[in-house]
Design a protein around this motif. Structure first.
Motif, PDB file in Angstrom:
ATOM      1  N   GLU A 271       0.827  -1.205   0.000  1.00  0.00           N
ATOM      2  CA  GLU A 271       0.000   0.000   0.000  1.00  0.00           C
ATOM      3  C   GLU A 271       0.866   1.262   0.000  1.00  0.00           C
ATOM      4  O   GLU A 271       0.546   2.251  -0.667  1.00  0.00           O
ATOM      5  CB  GLU A 271      -0.916   0.006   1.223  1.00  0.00           C
ATOM      6  CG  GLU A 271      -2.133  -0.882   1.087  1.00  0.00           C
ATOM      7  CD  GLU A 271      -3.080  -0.379   0.006  1.00  0.00           C
ATOM      8  OE1 GLU A 271      -3.269   0.842  -0.134  1.00  0.00           O
ATOM      9  OE2 GLU A 271      -3.622  -1.226  -0.728  1.00  0.00           O
ATOM     10  N   HIS A 272       1.944   1.231   0.740  1.00  0.00           N
ATOM     11  CA  HIS A 272       2.874   2.365   0.801  1.00  0.00           C
ATOM     12  C   HIS A 272       3.432   2.703  -0.571  1.00  0.00           C
ATOM     13  O   HIS A 272       3.469   3.869  -0.979  1.00  0.00           O
ATOM     14  CB  HIS A 272       4.012   2.022   1.769  1.00  0.00           C
ATOM     15  CG  HIS A 272       5.276   2.774   1.545  1.00  0.00           C
ATOM     16  ND1 HIS A 272       5.396   4.131   1.779  1.00  0.00           N
ATOM     17  CD2 HIS A 272       6.508   2.352   1.095  1.00  0.00           C
ATOM     18  CE1 HIS A 272       6.640   4.524   1.493  1.00  0.00           C
ATOM     19  NE2 HIS A 272       7.317   3.461   1.075  1.00  0.00           N
ATOM     20  N   VAL A 273       3.856   1.689  -1.311  1.00  0.00           N
ATOM     21  CA  VAL A 273       4.405   1.915  -2.651  1.00  0.00           C
ATOM     22  C   VAL A 273       3.375   2.608  -3.534  1.00  0.00           C
ATOM     23  O   VAL A 273       3.691   3.535  -4.283  1.00  0.00           O
ATOM     24  CB  VAL A 273       4.867   0.579  -3.269  1.00  0.00           C
ATOM     25  CG1 VAL A 273       5.134   0.732  -4.761  1.00  0.00           C
ATOM     26  CG2 VAL A 273       6.116   0.074  -2.558  1.00  0.00           C
ATOM     27  N   SER A 274       2.112   2.174  -3.434  1.00  0.00           N
ATOM     28  CA  SER A 274       1.059   2.808  -4.230  1.00  0.00           C
ATOM     29  C   SER A 274       0.846   4.262  -3.822  1.00  0.00           C
ATOM     30  O   SER A 274       0.627   5.134  -4.669  1.00  0.00           O
ATOM     31  CB  SER A 274      -0.247   2.024  -4.101  1.00  0.00           C
ATOM     32  OG  SER A 274      -0.237   0.888  -4.946  1.00  0.00           O
ATOM     33  N   ASP A 343      -7.206  -7.401  11.590  1.00  0.00           N
ATOM     34  CA  ASP A 343      -8.072  -6.574  10.752  1.00  0.00           C
ATOM     35  C   ASP A 343      -7.321  -6.083   9.518  1.00  0.00           C
ATOM     36  O   ASP A 343      -6.099  -5.884   9.549  1.00  0.00           O
ATOM     37  CB  ASP A 343      -8.579  -5.362  11.541  1.00  0.00           C
ATOM     38  CG  ASP A 343      -9.484  -5.756  12.699  1.00  0.00           C
ATOM     39  OD1 ASP A 343     -10.089  -6.846  12.624  1.00  0.00           O
ATOM     40  OD2 ASP A 343      -9.574  -4.983  13.673  1.00  0.00           O
ATOM     41  N   ASP A 344      -8.076  -5.843   8.440  1.00  0.00           N
ATOM     42  CA  ASP A 344      -7.515  -5.219   7.236  1.00  0.00           C
ATOM     43  C   ASP A 344      -6.243  -5.939   6.766  1.00  0.00           C
ATOM     44  O   ASP A 344      -5.217  -5.315   6.506  1.00  0.00           O
ATOM     45  CB  ASP A 344      -7.225  -3.741   7.521  1.00  0.00           C
ATOM     46  CG  ASP A 344      -6.741  -2.969   6.309  1.00  0.00           C
ATOM     47  OD1 ASP A 344      -7.081  -3.351   5.182  1.00  0.00           O
ATOM     48  OD2 ASP A 344      -6.002  -1.981   6.504  1.00  0.00           O
ATOM     49  N   ASN A 345      -6.324  -7.262   6.670  1.00  0.00           N
ATOM     50  CA  ASN A 345      -5.182  -8.071   6.231  1.00  0.00           C
ATOM     51  C   ASN A 345      -3.916  -7.776   7.033  1.00  0.00           C
ATOM     52  O   ASN A 345      -2.802  -7.770   6.499  1.00  0.00           O
ATOM     53  CB  ASN A 345      -4.897  -7.832   4.740  1.00  0.00           C
ATOM     54  CG  ASN A 345      -5.874  -8.564   3.839  1.00  0.00           C
ATOM     55  OD1 ASN A 345      -7.062  -8.261   3.839  1.00  0.00           O
ATOM     56  ND2 ASN A 345      -5.388  -9.529   3.081  1.00  0.00           N
ATOM     57  N   GLY A 346      -4.088  -7.551   8.312  1.00  0.00           N
ATOM     58  CA  GLY A 346      -2.925  -7.266   9.156  1.00  0.00           C
ATOM     59  C   GLY A 346      -2.555  -5.793   9.152  1.00  0.00           C
ATOM     60  O   GLY A 346      -1.398  -5.443   9.404  1.00  0.00           O
ATOM     61  N   GLY A 347      -3.536  -4.926   8.872  1.00  0.00           N
ATOM     62  CA  GLY A 347      -3.284  -3.484   8.944  1.00  0.00           C
ATOM     63  C   GLY A 347      -2.572  -2.909   7.742  1.00  0.00           C
ATOM     64  O   GLY A 347      -1.778  -1.977   7.886  1.00  0.00           O
ATOM     65  N   VAL A 348      -2.866  -3.421   6.542  1.00  0.00           N
ATOM     66  CA  VAL A 348      -2.119  -2.966   5.366  1.00  0.00           C
ATOM     67  C   VAL A 348      -2.363  -1.496   5.055  1.00  0.00           C
ATOM     68  O   VAL A 348      -1.445  -0.788   4.603  1.00  0.00           O
ATOM     69  CB  VAL A 348      -2.425  -3.842   4.129  1.00  0.00           C
ATOM     70  CG1 VAL A 348      -1.993  -5.276   4.372  1.00  0.00           C
ATOM     71  CG2 VAL A 348      -3.889  -3.772   3.726  1.00  0.00           C
ATOM     72  N   HIS A 349      -3.585  -1.006   5.281  1.00  0.00           N
ATOM     73  CA  HIS A 349      -3.855   0.410   5.073  1.00  0.00           C
ATOM     74  C   HIS A 349      -3.460   1.236   6.292  1.00  0.00           C
ATOM     75  O   HIS A 349      -2.996   2.373   6.165  1.00  0.00           O
ATOM     76  CB  HIS A 349      -5.341   0.642   4.778  1.00  0.00           C
ATOM     77  CG  HIS A 349      -5.801   0.091   3.474  1.00  0.00           C
ATOM     78  ND1 HIS A 349      -6.283  -1.196   3.336  1.00  0.00           N
ATOM     79  CD2 HIS A 349      -5.850   0.646   2.237  1.00  0.00           C
ATOM     80  CE1 HIS A 349      -6.625  -1.400   2.075  1.00  0.00           C
ATOM     81  NE2 HIS A 349      -6.368  -0.315   1.386  1.00  0.00           N
ATOM     82  N   LEU A 350      -3.629   0.655   7.463  1.00  0.00           N
ATOM     83  CA  LEU A 350      -3.351   1.367   8.711  1.00  0.00           C
ATOM     84  C   LEU A 350      -1.871   1.707   8.853  1.00  0.00           C
ATOM     85  O   LEU A 350      -1.487   2.855   9.115  1.00  0.00           O
ATOM     86  CB  LEU A 350      -3.806   0.505   9.891  1.00  0.00           C
ATOM     87  CG  LEU A 350      -3.645   1.107  11.286  1.00  0.00           C
ATOM     88  CD1 LEU A 350      -4.555   2.304  11.452  1.00  0.00           C
ATOM     89  CD2 LEU A 350      -3.966   0.044  12.343  1.00  0.00           C
ATOM     90  N   TYR A 351      -0.996   0.714   8.648  1.00  0.00           N
ATOM     91  CA  TYR A 351       0.424   0.904   8.934  1.00  0.00           C
ATOM     92  C   TYR A 351       1.252   1.389   7.743  1.00  0.00           C
ATOM     93  O   TYR A 351       2.460   1.586   7.867  1.00  0.00           O
ATOM     94  CB  TYR A 351       1.009  -0.391   9.505  1.00  0.00           C
ATOM     95  CG  TYR A 351       0.419  -0.729  10.854  1.00  0.00           C
ATOM     96  CD1 TYR A 351       0.494   0.174  11.910  1.00  0.00           C
ATOM     97  CD2 TYR A 351      -0.239  -1.942  11.080  1.00  0.00           C
ATOM     98  CE1 TYR A 351      -0.065  -0.119  13.149  1.00  0.00           C
ATOM     99  CE2 TYR A 351      -0.801  -2.248  12.308  1.00  0.00           C
ATOM    100  CZ  TYR A 351      -0.710  -1.323  13.344  1.00  0.00           C
ATOM    101  OH  TYR A 351      -1.269  -1.606  14.563  1.00  0.00           O
ATOM    102  N   SER A 352       0.596   1.601   6.614  1.00  0.00           N
ATOM    103  CA  SER A 352       1.330   2.177   5.474  1.00  0.00           C
ATOM    104  C   SER A 352       1.795   3.593   5.774  1.00  0.00           C
ATOM    105  O   SER A 352       2.705   4.111   5.131  1.00  0.00           O
ATOM    106  CB  SER A 352       0.455   2.173   4.223  1.00  0.00           C
ATOM    107  OG  SER A 352      -0.722   2.948   4.421  1.00  0.00           O
ATOM    108  N   GLY A 353       1.177   4.224   6.776  1.00  0.00           N
ATOM    109  CA  GLY A 353       1.574   5.586   7.144  1.00  0.00           C
ATOM    110  C   GLY A 353       2.994   5.680   7.668  1.00  0.00           C
ATOM    111  O   GLY A 353       3.634   6.731   7.543  1.00  0.00           O
ATOM    112  N   ILE A 354       3.512   4.598   8.253  1.00  0.00           N
ATOM    113  CA  ILE A 354       4.873   4.634   8.807  1.00  0.00           C
ATOM    114  C   ILE A 354       5.917   4.766   7.696  1.00  0.00           C
ATOM    115  O   ILE A 354       6.728   5.710   7.713  1.00  0.00           O
ATOM    116  CB  ILE A 354       5.123   3.396   9.692  1.00  0.00           C
ATOM    117  CG1 ILE A 354       4.162   3.405  10.893  1.00  0.00           C
ATOM    118  CG2 ILE A 354       6.581   3.350  10.166  1.00  0.00           C
ATOM    119  CD1 ILE A 354       4.148   2.103  11.677  1.00  0.00           C
TER     120      ILE A 354
END
Length: 436
Positions: A271-274, A343-354
């Motif tokens: 998600e981060h790359v996108s 949740d969310d496949n292990g937080g893929v959207h949540l932790y992309s912020g890091i």
């Protein structure tokens, strides 16, 4: 900064949809709409997870390629080429190319059918399929369809509205999807010499007006196309935001560079790359240097009355919105706040912020346009062959540091390392104890 239409939106994370659906402050109609969108979201996220899981299986595995891998997806469907070739308001050059490529595709299909007719082993058939991408056309074609508010993905793409080389239609959403896809393709080609999304001139298909009141946009990995809803109560006009299209089409680029498993830290990196390439495309369209850009993902996506500025902030994760109807932006900005979740496949959207914050840090430290040094470093990281399917944040960080040194020297490597250190993604130091 360029002038925007007022209600532009980006792909919506599931935690935001869940918050809307679960909040009793919202009307039942709004909550039901969010639940419907969340159900469809879960469907395509499941497809994405399966797609990347298949791509990242060991080479040589008989199940390593998805059932409809992009072998023949790289060839423009005959009906699109025929439409372009016959269309009177398509420019002469595009029409001539379409006629040429239509004949080429017919020849390829004939060869493929002849090959299928022979008695071969399954391994030989797989080898034939693997060769198909090299037979694609030399021109990238765009086509936009009207889904006519149908939410059944089996009926995609829908009715054709506009194809490559054709003049603007009366459907503004179709024109935005067409033009912004062009911006994405131009960015990848002009900056990184990457042809379309697969480096093999793969055609780019989009469907607008998907579902009724569908508040999201996504890349469908099975149909290999973009899909846009019209939005509803909180979010709308997805086709008007170039970072929407840049983000989602980059998921396809990731498939062809460093496929990252779509779960946990590797999924957050996916998600981060996108987000990284989506924001760079937006900044290029708006001609903004890193220090002048707002670094907002989904800028203007929230409807009037919603307290917020975007769906995500790469500059300051966790500050994009704070509204009683769907809560506060939950993205952490530092790895110290990372917690395992289902949740969310292990937080893929949540932790992309890091990692997003790390890229912002590096871009600001380098100065100039984000794609000149930071973007080049991240791109070469994806192309390095050193990114494992289950890559962790620190592993990804290490490769970016190495690539920065290869490209720009030791000082640049130190700059990138500090960018990661400042978000808590650091190399552990060990102190030896006892006698040698």
């Amino acid at each position: 900064m360029a002038t925007h239409q007022p209600h532009i939106c980006h792909v919506v994370p599931p935690y935001l949809l869940s918050a809307i659906a679960d909040n009793s402050n919202n009307e039942n109609q709004i909550r039901e709409s969010a639940r419907h969108t969340l159900t469809l979201h879960a469907n395509y996220i499941g497809k994405r997870e399966k797609r990347f899981a298949a791509l990242t299986k060991p080479r040589g595995s008989r199940t390593s390629a998805p059932a409809n891998a992009h072998g023949r997806q790289g060839i423009v469907p005959d009906h699109i080429l025929q439409h372009i070739a016959d269309c009177e308001d398509v420019d002469d050059d595009t029409r001539a190319c379409a006629k040429r490529d239509l004949e080429h595709v017919k020849n390829i299909h004939a060869k493929y059918q002849q090959q299928q007719a022979r008695e071969e082993t399954s391994d030989q058939k797989a080898a034939v399929a693997a060769k198909q991408p090299s037979d694609t056309t030399e021109k990238t074609y765009r086509a936009v369809y009207d889904a006519k508010h149908d939410s059944d993905e089996a009926n995609l793409p829908g009715k054709v509205i506009r194809v490559e080389g054709q003049k603007a239609s009366k459907d503004e959403s179709a024109n935005e999807a067409y033009d912004n896809a062009g911006h994405v393709l131009s960015f990848y080609y002009d900056i990184f010499n990457w042809k379309s999304i697969d480096n093999n001139n793969m055609h780019v298909i989009s469907s607008v007006h998907f579902g009724r009141n569908y508040e999201n946009a996504f890349w469908d990995p099975e149909a290999a196309q973009m899909v846009y809803g019209d939005g509803h109560n909180f979010l709308t006009n997805f086709t008007g935001a170039v970072d929407v299209i840049g983000h989602e089409l980059t998921h396809a680029v990731t498939e062809h560079t460093s496929p990252l498993d779509y779960s946990g830290q590797s999924g957050a990196l996916n998600e981060h790359v996108s987000d990284v390439f989506g924001i760079m495309i937006k900044q290029r369209v708006e001609n903004e240097t890193a220090d002048k850009a707002d670094w907002l993902i989904g800028e203007y996506c929230l409807m009037p009355g919603v307290k917020g500025v975007a769906l995500r902030s790469m500059k300051a994760p966790g500050t994009a919105y704070n509204d009683p109807r769907f809560g506060k932006d939950p993205q952490p900005a530092n790895f110290k706040d990372y917690k395992a979740t289902s949740d969310d496949n292990g937080g893929v959207h949540l932790y992309s912020g890091i990692p997003n914050k790390a890229f912002y840090n590096a871009s600001i430290a380098f100065g100039g346009y984000s794609w000149e040094k930071a973007g080049k470093t991240w791109w070469e990281t994806l192309r390095s062959g050193q990114i494992a399917p289950r890559c962790t944040f620190i592993q990804f960080a290490d490769v970016t540091v190495a690539k920065a040194e290869e490209l720009f020297g030791e000082e640049a490597a130190s700059t990138v390392r500090k960018a990661w250190d400042d978000v808590g993604v650091t190399r552990r130091s060990y102190t030896r104890t006892g006698k040698d």
